[in-house]
Design a protein around this motif. Structure first.
Motif, PDB file in Angstrom:
ATOM      1  N   ALA A 150    -106.951 113.012  41.960  1.00  0.00           N
ATOM      2  CA  ALA A 150    -106.942 114.297  42.004  1.00  0.00           C
ATOM      3  C   ALA A 150    -107.082 114.731  43.546  1.00  0.00           C
ATOM      4  O   ALA A 150    -106.508 115.693  43.907  1.00  0.00           O
ATOM      5  CB  ALA A 150    -108.272 114.721  41.407  1.00  0.00           C
ATOM      6  N   ALA A 151    -107.755 113.809  44.320  1.00  0.00           N
ATOM      7  CA  ALA A 151    -107.835 113.963  45.690  1.00  0.00           C
ATOM      8  C   ALA A 151    -106.442 114.120  46.404  1.00  0.00           C
ATOM      9  O   ALA A 151    -106.153 114.997  47.066  1.00  0.00           O
ATOM     10  CB  ALA A 151    -108.554 112.934  46.385  1.00  0.00           C
ATOM     11  N   GLU A 152    -105.504 113.226  45.938  1.00  0.00           N
ATOM     12  CA  GLU A 152    -103.937 113.488  46.475  1.00  0.00           C
ATOM     13  C   GLU A 152    -103.292 114.617  45.956  1.00  0.00           C
ATOM     14  O   GLU A 152    -102.602 115.394  46.911  1.00  0.00           O
ATOM     15  CB  GLU A 152    -103.474 112.286  46.183  1.00  0.00           C
ATOM     16  N   ALA A 153    -103.630 115.142  44.627  1.00  0.00           N
ATOM     17  CA  ALA A 153    -103.040 116.207  44.265  1.00  0.00           C
ATOM     18  C   ALA A 153    -103.430 117.580  44.986  1.00  0.00           C
ATOM     19  O   ALA A 153    -102.794 118.521  45.241  1.00  0.00           O
ATOM     20  CB  ALA A 153    -103.208 116.479  42.861  1.00  0.00           C
ATOM     21  N   GLY A 154    -104.786 117.308  45.397  1.00  0.00           N
ATOM     22  CA  GLY A 154    -105.302 118.411  46.439  1.00  0.00           C
ATOM     23  C   GLY A 154    -104.649 118.601  47.658  1.00  0.00           C
ATOM     24  O   GLY A 154    -105.163 119.470  48.296  1.00  0.00           O
ATOM     25  N   GLY A 155    -104.227 117.493  48.018  1.00  0.00           N
ATOM     26  CA  GLY A 155    -103.555 117.491  49.533  1.00  0.00           C
ATOM     27  C   GLY A 155    -104.389 116.773  50.555  1.00  0.00           C
ATOM     28  O   GLY A 155    -104.282 116.759  51.659  1.00  0.00           O
ATOM     29  N   ALA A 156    -105.085 115.800  50.111  1.00  0.00           N
ATOM     30  CA  ALA A 156    -106.165 114.832  50.870  1.00  0.00           C
ATOM     31  C   ALA A 156    -105.333 114.067  51.658  1.00  0.00           C
ATOM     32  O   ALA A 156    -104.497 113.528  51.417  1.00  0.00           O
ATOM     33  CB  ALA A 156    -107.071 114.402  50.022  1.00  0.00           C
TER      34      ALA A 156
END
Length: 241
Positions: A150-156
């Motif tokens: 989810a963090a990667e999907a949010g652009g982290a």
């Protein structure tokens, strides 16, 4: 996985975000920690939001960046509050943001809400580094993986283990789960319990890119000793972060 290398003070310092986050720290305590970070030439300090401006001013000319925390330490503030906190942090001079995701939403399986929360802070950051803190001590393995994704999907830019204030901290098991869960474009930060050189090197070998610790001087003194004598002390810091 990162290739192992002979550690030098410079190479290890470049991996360290020196943590200056304990709520009881006085102004003098903060100043002393900032001077320590500048003396050792770490990558950055991670300071309380109220300390950003003084950190930027005191570290001017040292090459040490100033980062801060958002939604810290529980992650339960609203997305609007997190974005407002992020804007103010950037105005005060922070160059990196370590945000706590909404742990309860993650544990509830509401991954859309978690992703949207991250994405909102990433949008405010406008290309600056955003690290997303999972707080792995509260999560199952499946939740660690889901939170990382989810963090990667949010652009982290990074996924990060812990605040250091929840009991427990970075473990090799959780770090491997996180590394496997995200693409190579997303980096890994270990924090909480990184107190000695041996631990740092073990974590580095499995692909950890940055370390949040208050044991900076202990770790870097051990690097110096290793270079000079071939033996590190094995000493550890007593703090949890």
């Amino acid at each position: 996985m990162q290739q192992q290398e002979t550690p030098t003070v410079e190479s290890i310092a470049a991996l360290v975000d020196h943590a200056i986050l304990k709520p009881e720290l006085t102004d003098d305590d903060v100043a002393a920690d900032l001077d320590l970070a500048g003396r050792w030439g770490v990558f950055s300090v991670c300071v309380r939001p109220s300390d950003i401006a003084r950190s930027v001013a005191r570290l001017d000319g040292t090459g040490v960046a100033t980062g801060t925390v958002i939604g810290f330490p529980h992650g339960t503030t609203s997305t609007a509050a997190k974005t407002a906190e992020s804007r103010r942090a950037l105005e005060d001079g922070a160059s990196e943001l370590d945000m706590v995701l909404h742990i309860g939403r993650l544990r509830s399986g509401d991954l859309a809400a978690v992703t949207d929360d991250v994405a909102a802070v990433v949008a405010v950051a406008e290309g600056r580094v955003v690290k997303v803190i999972l707080e792995t001590a509260y999560l199952s393995d499946e939740q660690v993986v889901a939170g990382s994704k989810a963090a990667e999907a949010g652009g982290a830019s990074f996924v990060k283990t812990s605040t250091g204030f929840a009991g427990g901290g970075a473990t090799m098991h959780h770090l491997r789960l996180m590394r496997d869960a995200v693409s190579p474009a997303v980096r890994i930060k270990a924090s909480g319990g990184v107190r000695g050189l041996a631990t740092l090197l073990e974590m580095r070998a499995i692909g950890v890119d940055r370390f949040g610790t208050s044991a900076t001087e202990t770790i870097l003194t051990d690097v110096q000793r290793l270079a000079e004598t071939g033996t590190a002390s094995g000493a550890s810091d007593a703090s949890s972060y």
